[in-house]
Design a protein around this motif. Structure first.
Motif, PDB file in Angstrom:
ATOM      1  N   ASP A   1      55.191   3.010  84.034  1.00 32.60           N
ATOM      2  CA  ASP A   1      54.519   2.423  82.878  1.00 32.60           C
ATOM      3  C   ASP A   1      53.214   1.789  83.363  1.00 32.60           C
ATOM      4  OD1 ASP A   1      55.277   0.107  84.150  1.00 32.60           O
ATOM      5  OD2 ASP A   1      56.574  -0.634  82.542  1.00 32.60           O
ATOM      6  N   ASP A   2      52.635   0.928  82.541  1.00 34.72           N
ATOM      7  CA  ASP A   2      51.342   0.321  82.878  1.00 34.72           C
ATOM      8  C   ASP A   2      51.410  -0.561  84.122  1.00 34.72           C
ATOM      9  OD1 ASP A   2      50.273   1.587  80.703  1.00 34.72           O
ATOM     10  OD2 ASP A   2      50.493  -0.146  79.361  1.00 34.72           O
ATOM     11  N   ASN A   3      52.620  -1.019  84.471  1.00 36.61           N
ATOM     12  CA  ASN A   3      52.782  -1.911  85.627  1.00 36.61           C
ATOM     13  C   ASN A   3      53.035  -1.162  86.934  1.00 36.61           C
ATOM     14  OD1 ASN A   3      52.503  -4.249  84.020  1.00 36.61           O
ATOM     15  ND2 ASN A   3      54.660  -4.071  83.393  1.00 36.61           N
ATOM     16  N   GLY A   4      53.133   0.166  86.858  1.00 43.02           N
ATOM     17  CA  GLY A   4      53.360   0.945  88.063  1.00 43.02           C
ATOM     18  C   GLY A   4      54.617   1.792  87.960  1.00 43.02           C
ATOM     19  N   THR A   5      55.172   2.165  89.118  1.00 46.59           N
ATOM     20  CA  THR A   5      56.351   3.026  89.176  1.00 46.59           C
ATOM     21  C   THR A   5      57.522   2.284  89.795  1.00 46.59           C
ATOM     22  OG1 THR A   5      54.991   5.020  89.375  1.00 46.59           O
ATOM     23  CG2 THR A   5      57.288   5.209  90.031  1.00 46.59           C
ATOM     24  N   LEU A   6      58.656   2.367  89.140  1.00 43.00           N
ATOM     25  CA  LEU A   6      59.883   1.726  89.605  1.00 43.00           C
ATOM     26  C   LEU A   6      60.903   2.819  89.932  1.00 43.00           C
ATOM     27  CD1 LEU A   6      61.664  -0.933  89.843  1.00 43.00           C
ATOM     28  CD2 LEU A   6      62.413  -0.394  87.514  1.00 43.00           C
ATOM     29  N   THR A   7      61.565   2.707  91.086  1.00 45.76           N
ATOM     30  CA  THR A   7      62.605   3.657  91.471  1.00 45.76           C
ATOM     31  C   THR A   7      63.862   2.898  91.873  1.00 45.76           C
ATOM     32  OG1 THR A   7      60.974   5.261  92.275  1.00 45.76           O
ATOM     33  CG2 THR A   7      63.237   5.530  93.028  1.00 45.76           C
ATOM     34  N   VAL A   8      65.000   3.289  91.274  1.00 45.01           N
ATOM     35  CA  VAL A   8      66.277   2.658  91.617  1.00 45.01           C
ATOM     36  C   VAL A   8      67.326   3.744  91.804  1.00 45.01           C
ATOM     37  CG1 VAL A   8      65.778   0.513  90.402  1.00 45.01           C
ATOM     38  CG2 VAL A   8      66.910   2.368  89.187  1.00 45.01           C
ATOM     39  N   SER A   9      68.291   3.474  92.685  1.00 44.14           N
ATOM     40  CA  SER A   9      69.402   4.401  92.910  1.00 44.14           C
ATOM     41  C   SER A   9      70.709   3.633  92.792  1.00 44.14           C
ATOM     42  CB  SER A   9      69.293   5.058  94.286  1.00 44.14           C
ATOM     43  OG  SER A   9      68.144   5.885  94.361  1.00 44.14           O
ATOM     44  N   GLN A  10      71.741   4.336  92.313  1.00 46.29           N
ATOM     45  CA  GLN A  10      73.013   3.671  92.061  1.00 46.29           C
ATOM     46  C   GLN A  10      74.165   4.675  92.191  1.00 46.29           C
ATOM     47  OE1 GLN A  10      73.654   0.399  91.259  1.00 46.29           O
ATOM     48  NE2 GLN A  10      75.847   0.811  91.157  1.00 46.29           N
ATOM     49  N   PRO A  11      75.209   4.355  92.981  1.00 45.04           N
ATOM     50  CA  PRO A  11      76.398   5.225  93.012  1.00 45.04           C
ATOM     51  C   PRO A  11      77.094   5.206  91.656  1.00 45.04           C
ATOM     52  CG  PRO A  11      76.350   3.729  94.887  1.00 45.04           C
ATOM     53  CD  PRO A  11      75.303   3.242  93.929  1.00 45.04           C
ATOM     54  N   ILE A  12      77.690   6.325  91.272  1.00 42.75           N
ATOM     55  CA  ILE A  12      78.428   6.421  90.018  1.00 42.75           C
ATOM     56  C   ILE A  12      79.743   7.147  90.261  1.00 42.75           C
ATOM     57  CG2 ILE A  12      76.419   6.371  88.481  1.00 42.75           C
ATOM     58  CD1 ILE A  12      76.716   9.477  88.342  1.00 42.75           C
ATOM     59  N   ALA A  13      80.655   7.011  89.314  1.00 42.53           N
ATOM     60  CA  ALA A  13      81.937   7.719  89.377  1.00 42.53           C
ATOM     61  C   ALA A  13      81.963   8.781  88.289  1.00 42.53           C
ATOM     62  CB  ALA A  13      83.091   6.743  89.192  1.00 42.53           C
ATOM     63  N   VAL A  14      82.381   9.983  88.647  1.00 44.67           N
ATOM     64  CA  VAL A  14      82.550  11.076  87.688  1.00 44.67           C
ATOM     65  C   VAL A  14      84.037  11.400  87.633  1.00 44.67           C
ATOM     66  CG1 VAL A  14      82.014  13.472  87.132  1.00 44.67           C
ATOM     67  CG2 VAL A  14      80.241  11.987  88.107  1.00 44.67           C
ATOM     68  N   GLU A  15      84.607  11.307  86.441  1.00 41.51           N
ATOM     69  CA  GLU A  15      86.052  11.437  86.279  1.00 41.51           C
ATOM     70  C   GLU A  15      86.449  12.805  85.739  1.00 41.51           C
ATOM     71  OE1 GLU A  15      87.688   8.192  84.066  1.00 41.51           O
ATOM     72  OE2 GLU A  15      86.503   6.674  85.121  1.00 41.51           O
ATOM     73  N   LYS A  16      87.748  13.065  85.747  1.00 43.79           N
ATOM     74  CA  LYS A  16      88.291  14.292  85.174  1.00 43.79           C
ATOM     75  C   LYS A  16      88.050  14.304  83.677  1.00 43.79           C
ATOM     76  CE  LYS A  16      92.645  16.851  84.672  1.00 43.79           C
ATOM     77  NZ  LYS A  16      94.099  16.847  84.976  1.00 43.79           N
ATOM     78  N   GLN A  17      87.660  15.462  83.150  1.00 44.11           N
ATOM     79  CA  GLN A  17      87.382  15.579  81.715  1.00 44.11           C
ATOM     80  C   GLN A  17      88.681  15.447  80.921  1.00 44.11           C
ATOM     81  OE1 GLN A  17      85.781  15.206  78.691  1.00 44.11           O
ATOM     82  NE2 GLN A  17      84.142  16.229  79.847  1.00 44.11           N
ATOM     83  N   VAL A  18      88.722  14.491  79.993  1.00 45.40           N
ATOM     84  CA  VAL A  18      89.921  14.277  79.183  1.00 45.40           C
ATOM     85  C   VAL A  18      89.834  14.989  77.841  1.00 45.40           C
ATOM     86  CG1 VAL A  18      90.493  12.071  80.258  1.00 45.40           C
ATOM     87  CG2 VAL A  18      88.971  12.108  78.276  1.00 45.40           C
ATOM     88  N   ASN A  19      88.633  15.380  77.445  1.00 40.05           N
ATOM     89  CA  ASN A  19      88.439  16.071  76.170  1.00 40.05           C
ATOM     90  C   ASN A  19      88.207  17.553  76.444  1.00 40.05           C
ATOM     91  OD1 ASN A  19      87.680  17.072  73.687  1.00 40.05           O
ATOM     92  ND2 ASN A  19      86.228  15.439  73.233  1.00 40.05           N
ATOM     93  N   LYS A  20      89.233  18.374  76.186  1.00 37.19           N
ATOM     94  CA  LYS A  20      89.119  19.797  76.504  1.00 37.19           C
ATOM     95  C   LYS A  20      88.031  20.510  75.701  1.00 37.19           C
ATOM     96  CE  LYS A  20      93.508  21.160  78.530  1.00 37.19           C
ATOM     97  NZ  LYS A  20      94.582  22.184  78.500  1.00 37.19           N
ATOM     98  N   ASN A  21      87.572  19.884  74.632  1.00 38.03           N
ATOM     99  CA  ASN A  21      86.490  20.479  73.860  1.00 38.03           C
ATOM    100  C   ASN A  21      85.152  20.377  74.583  1.00 38.03           C
ATOM    101  OD1 ASN A  21      88.024  21.104  71.305  1.00 38.03           O
ATOM    102  ND2 ASN A  21      88.436  18.925  71.517  1.00 38.03           N
TER     103      ASN A  21
END
Length: 305
Positions: free
Chosen positions: A139-159
């Motif tokens: 944005d007008d103030n510059g560039t911001l970069t962040v990283s974060q671990p996440i969890a990906v789970e088993k799909q519970v909705n078969k659709n």
């Protein structure tokens, strides 16, 4: 003697249907979240910004996920509008390799809801490696970069199930169901994302959307559809008024699936490339087969609602 044979045959048929029905009822009792609200997955504070990542039910699943980012100024809570925001998931596999997934890299700002919107199709659960998201904002103030671990789970909705496979052209493909999230006993618009693995890129780095192996949209393909209820008690019956999936301007593939009752359905597919050649999939028999499990296409996705 004929009466005895008939009685035995009816007993075997009834037993098969009863066992199958029992399995079906057990599976149908699977608890699937039905609030369909976007909730916080993770929040990140950096500098003068607060970033809130949201998804359905506040969780990320294997398969298609709509992603929303709320970015605010930390002290005033004022939304940061019209910035250039990117979102990149990276999986570090158990073998130590890094790979990405089908993903909207540059997010779109929704002024009415004051959120940045996109999607990711996570190809693996977190049991198969470590996922990390990298978010950049300019944005007008510059560039911001962040990283974060996440969890990906088993799909519970078969659709929202997905499948990956090698086509007859020896290329790698992925098909992910996008909609409907919650089908009705009616004609439903069926939406799918079809991707092809492109290995022609040059790897740059995990903060860049360019990877040696990267999924790209399959352009101008056709996905032939034949939905069936494959349980022996259902006789592998289909339904009328279904429509094959074709690509629209947003890159996704749209068709119609007519669910005539609730239960287990198999979406049998045949994938054709732009030249009309079959890349994967086979026709299924049209016979009504009570007491016998229906055959599935070489390419299919199971659903349940």
């Amino acid at each position: 003697m004929r009466i005895f044979i008939w009685i035995v045959a009816m007993f075997m048929l009834t037993t098969a249907c009863t066992i199958d029905k029992t399995d079906f009822e057990s599976e149908n009792n699977t608890v699937v979240p039905d609030d369909y609200e976007f909730k916080e997955v993770v929040s990140i504070d950096k500098g003068s910004y607060h970033i809130r990542v949201e998804a359905l039910h506040g969780k990320l699943y294997k398969g298609y996920n709509e992603i929303r980012l709320r970015i605010t100024e930390a002290t005033t809570q004022a939304p940061i509008q019209e910035g250039k925001v990117t979102f990149l998931p990276v999986l570090t596999t158990l073998e130590g390799n890094k790979e990405t997934c089908p993903n909207q890299y540059a997010l779109t700002y929704d002024k009415a809801e004051e959120v940045y919107k996109g999607f990711s199709v996570f190809t693996q659960e977190s049991t198969q490696g470590d996922w990390k998201i990298t978010i950049t904002m300019e944005d007008d103030n510059g560039t911001l970069t962040v990283s974060q671990p996440i969890a990906v789970e088993k799909q519970v909705n078969k659709n929202l199930n997905m499948t990956s496979f090698i086509g007859s052209d020896t290329e790698s493909y992925l098909i992910a169901l996008v909609a409907p999230l919650k089908p009705k006993v009616a004609e439903n618009e069926l939406v799918a994302a079809i991707y092809k693995l492109d290995s022609s890129n040059t790897a740059v780095g995990e903060n860049d959307p360019t990877f040696k192996d990267k999924y790209v949209l399959a352009e101008d393909y056709t996905l032939l559809l034949d939905p069936r209820m494959p349980e022996p008690s259902m006789g592998n019956h289909s339904s009328p008024h279904n429509k094959d999936l074709v690509q629209k301007e947003d890159g996704f593939y749209y068709g119609i699936v007519n669910y005539t009752m609730t239960g287990n359905w198999t979406l049998n597919f045949i994938l054709l490339n732009k030249a009309g050649l079959i890349l994967k999939g086979t026709k299924v028999p049209t016979d009504f087969t009570p007491g016998v499990e229906g055959k599935k296409s070489e390419l299919f996705i199971d659903t349940l609602f």
